[in-house]
Design a protein around this motif. Structure first.
Motif, PDB file in Angstrom:
ATOM      1  N   LYS A  72      -7.297  -9.229  20.939  1.00 37.71           N
ATOM      2  CA  LYS A  72      -8.172  -8.511  20.173  1.00 37.71           C
ATOM      3  C   LYS A  72      -8.621  -9.447  18.681  1.00 37.71           C
ATOM      4  O   LYS A  72      -9.711  -9.429  18.376  1.00 37.71           O
ATOM      5  CB  LYS A  72      -7.346  -7.240  19.736  1.00 37.71           C
ATOM      6  N   LYS A  73      -7.459  -9.976  18.168  1.00 38.13           N
ATOM      7  CA  LYS A  73      -7.915 -10.623  17.045  1.00 38.13           C
ATOM      8  C   LYS A  73      -8.863 -11.984  17.483  1.00 38.13           C
ATOM      9  O   LYS A  73      -9.681 -12.292  16.746  1.00 38.13           O
ATOM     10  CB  LYS A  73      -6.419 -11.440  16.706  1.00 38.13           C
ATOM     11  N   LEU A  74      -8.730 -12.694  18.487  1.00 39.97           N
ATOM     12  CA  LEU A  74      -9.436 -13.615  18.954  1.00 39.97           C
ATOM     13  C   LEU A  74     -10.942 -13.302  18.978  1.00 39.97           C
ATOM     14  O   LEU A  74     -11.908 -13.653  18.824  1.00 39.97           O
ATOM     15  CB  LEU A  74      -9.025 -14.457  20.184  1.00 39.97           C
ATOM     16  N   LEU A  75     -11.154 -11.983  19.712  1.00 41.07           N
ATOM     17  CA  LEU A  75     -12.344 -11.205  19.967  1.00 41.07           C
ATOM     18  C   LEU A  75     -12.929 -10.948  18.736  1.00 41.07           C
ATOM     19  O   LEU A  75     -14.069 -11.083  18.204  1.00 41.07           O
ATOM     20  CB  LEU A  75     -12.399 -10.090  20.623  1.00 41.07           C
ATOM     21  N   HIS A  76     -12.086 -10.523  17.468  1.00 36.53           N
ATOM     22  CA  HIS A  76     -12.644 -10.345  16.253  1.00 36.53           C
ATOM     23  C   HIS A  76     -12.971 -11.699  15.508  1.00 36.53           C
ATOM     24  O   HIS A  76     -14.051 -11.773  14.867  1.00 36.53           O
ATOM     25  CB  HIS A  76     -11.506  -9.694  15.227  1.00 36.53           C
ATOM     26  N   ILE A  77     -12.551 -12.742  15.788  1.00 33.21           N
ATOM     27  CA  ILE A  77     -13.049 -14.184  15.242  1.00 33.21           C
ATOM     28  C   ILE A  77     -14.169 -14.264  15.743  1.00 33.21           C
ATOM     29  O   ILE A  77     -14.847 -14.992  15.183  1.00 33.21           O
ATOM     30  CB  ILE A  77     -11.638 -15.239  15.478  1.00 33.21           C
ATOM     31  N   ILE A  78     -14.147 -14.299  17.168  1.00 30.47           N
ATOM     32  CA  ILE A  78     -15.518 -14.548  17.805  1.00 30.47           C
ATOM     33  C   ILE A  78     -16.724 -13.738  17.376  1.00 30.47           C
ATOM     34  O   ILE A  78     -17.777 -14.288  16.890  1.00 30.47           O
ATOM     35  CB  ILE A  78     -15.306 -14.477  19.292  1.00 30.47           C
ATOM     36  N   ASN A  79     -16.385 -12.685  17.131  1.00 31.56           N
ATOM     37  CA  ASN A  79     -17.489 -11.536  16.758  1.00 31.56           C
ATOM     38  C   ASN A  79     -17.903 -11.845  15.162  1.00 31.56           C
ATOM     39  O   ASN A  79     -19.204 -12.092  15.026  1.00 31.56           O
ATOM     40  CB  ASN A  79     -17.030 -10.214  16.804  1.00 31.56           C
ATOM     41  N   LEU A  80     -17.103 -12.479  14.421  1.00 31.67           N
ATOM     42  CA  LEU A  80     -17.142 -12.731  13.216  1.00 31.67           C
ATOM     43  C   LEU A  80     -17.941 -13.900  13.111  1.00 31.67           C
ATOM     44  O   LEU A  80     -19.043 -14.176  12.249  1.00 31.67           O
ATOM     45  CB  LEU A  80     -15.996 -12.652  12.339  1.00 31.67           C
ATOM     46  N   SER A  81     -17.614 -15.025  13.981  1.00 32.54           N
ATOM     47  CA  SER A  81     -18.388 -16.110  14.051  1.00 32.54           C
ATOM     48  C   SER A  81     -19.897 -16.162  14.547  1.00 32.54           C
ATOM     49  O   SER A  81     -20.749 -16.943  13.879  1.00 32.54           O
ATOM     50  CB  SER A  81     -17.698 -17.368  14.825  1.00 32.54           C
ATOM     51  N   GLU A  82     -20.035 -15.150  15.362  1.00 34.88           N
ATOM     52  CA  GLU A  82     -21.379 -14.958  15.785  1.00 34.88           C
ATOM     53  C   GLU A  82     -22.261 -14.321  14.648  1.00 34.88           C
ATOM     54  O   GLU A  82     -23.493 -14.703  14.494  1.00 34.88           O
ATOM     55  CB  GLU A  82     -21.365 -14.162  17.038  1.00 34.88           C
ATOM     56  N   GLU A  83     -21.684 -13.603  13.927  1.00 35.73           N
ATOM     57  CA  GLU A  83     -22.339 -12.742  12.895  1.00 35.73           C
ATOM     58  C   GLU A  83     -22.567 -13.748  11.720  1.00 35.73           C
ATOM     59  O   GLU A  83     -23.659 -13.735  11.246  1.00 35.73           O
ATOM     60  CB  GLU A  83     -21.362 -11.490  12.511  1.00 35.73           C
ATOM     61  N   LYS A  84     -21.682 -14.082  11.104  1.00 30.96           N
ATOM     62  CA  LYS A  84     -21.819 -15.030   9.953  1.00 30.96           C
ATOM     63  C   LYS A  84     -22.336 -16.493  10.204  1.00 30.96           C
ATOM     64  O   LYS A  84     -22.963 -16.906   9.151  1.00 30.96           O
ATOM     65  CB  LYS A  84     -20.293 -15.392   9.403  1.00 30.96           C
TER      66      LYS A  84
END
Length: 157
Positions: A72-84
């Protein structure tokens, strides 16, 4: 493996585990210290201008033995990197240091992620003069002029 594929796999996992091709596992207390997109602009040895783009994950081992990166944490990091950062759905390249920093392709074997060894290659073999495959010859083509060869019992050998 593309970024979209790892995002598809992560929700089904309890733990994030990485294994090297030789069977060794990355210690379970690793950190992913970077998620980014790398663009490489270069000229190959044949003079062709090329561009390669990959999503980059950097794995790092710390002395934080209690740390466990959860899916879940890695998925959050990936989603954040896509967004930012506007990271695209590209192939993932993983940086991991064993004796030196290595770059690996990423696969999934049904249980954990596998760091697949990358190799170098000449992208312009036709311009380098390197044959694409070894030339094959028939043995009959290799026979020398019979007049200049030794015969058994002739004393020349």
């Amino acid at each position: 493996m593309k970024l979209s594929k790892i995002k598809e796999i992560l929700p089904s996992l309890e733990n994030v585990e990485f294994q090297l091709e030789n069977g060794n596992f990355v210690p379970e207390h690793f950190h992913i210290t970077e998620v980014g997109q790398i663009t490489k602009n270069f000229i190959d040895c044949g003079g062709v201008i090329r561009t390669e783009r990959v999503v980059n994950f950097q794995l790092w081992n710390a002395d934080d033995f209690e740390h466990r990166l959860k899916p879940k944490k890695l998925l959050h990091i990936i989603n954040l990197s896509e967004e930012k950062l506007g990271i695209e759905d590209l192939e993932i390249e993983v940086e991991y240091q064993s004796q030196t920093i290595g770059k690996y392709d990423l696969e999934f074997n049904g249980n954990h992620f596998v760091l697949v060894n990358k190799t170098t290659a000449c992208l312009a073999q036709d311009a380098c003069g390197i044959p694409s495959e070894k030339q094959k010859k028939n043995l009959s083509e290799l026979t020398s002029d019979l007049g200049n060869s030794c015969k058994p019992g002739s004393g020349c050998c």
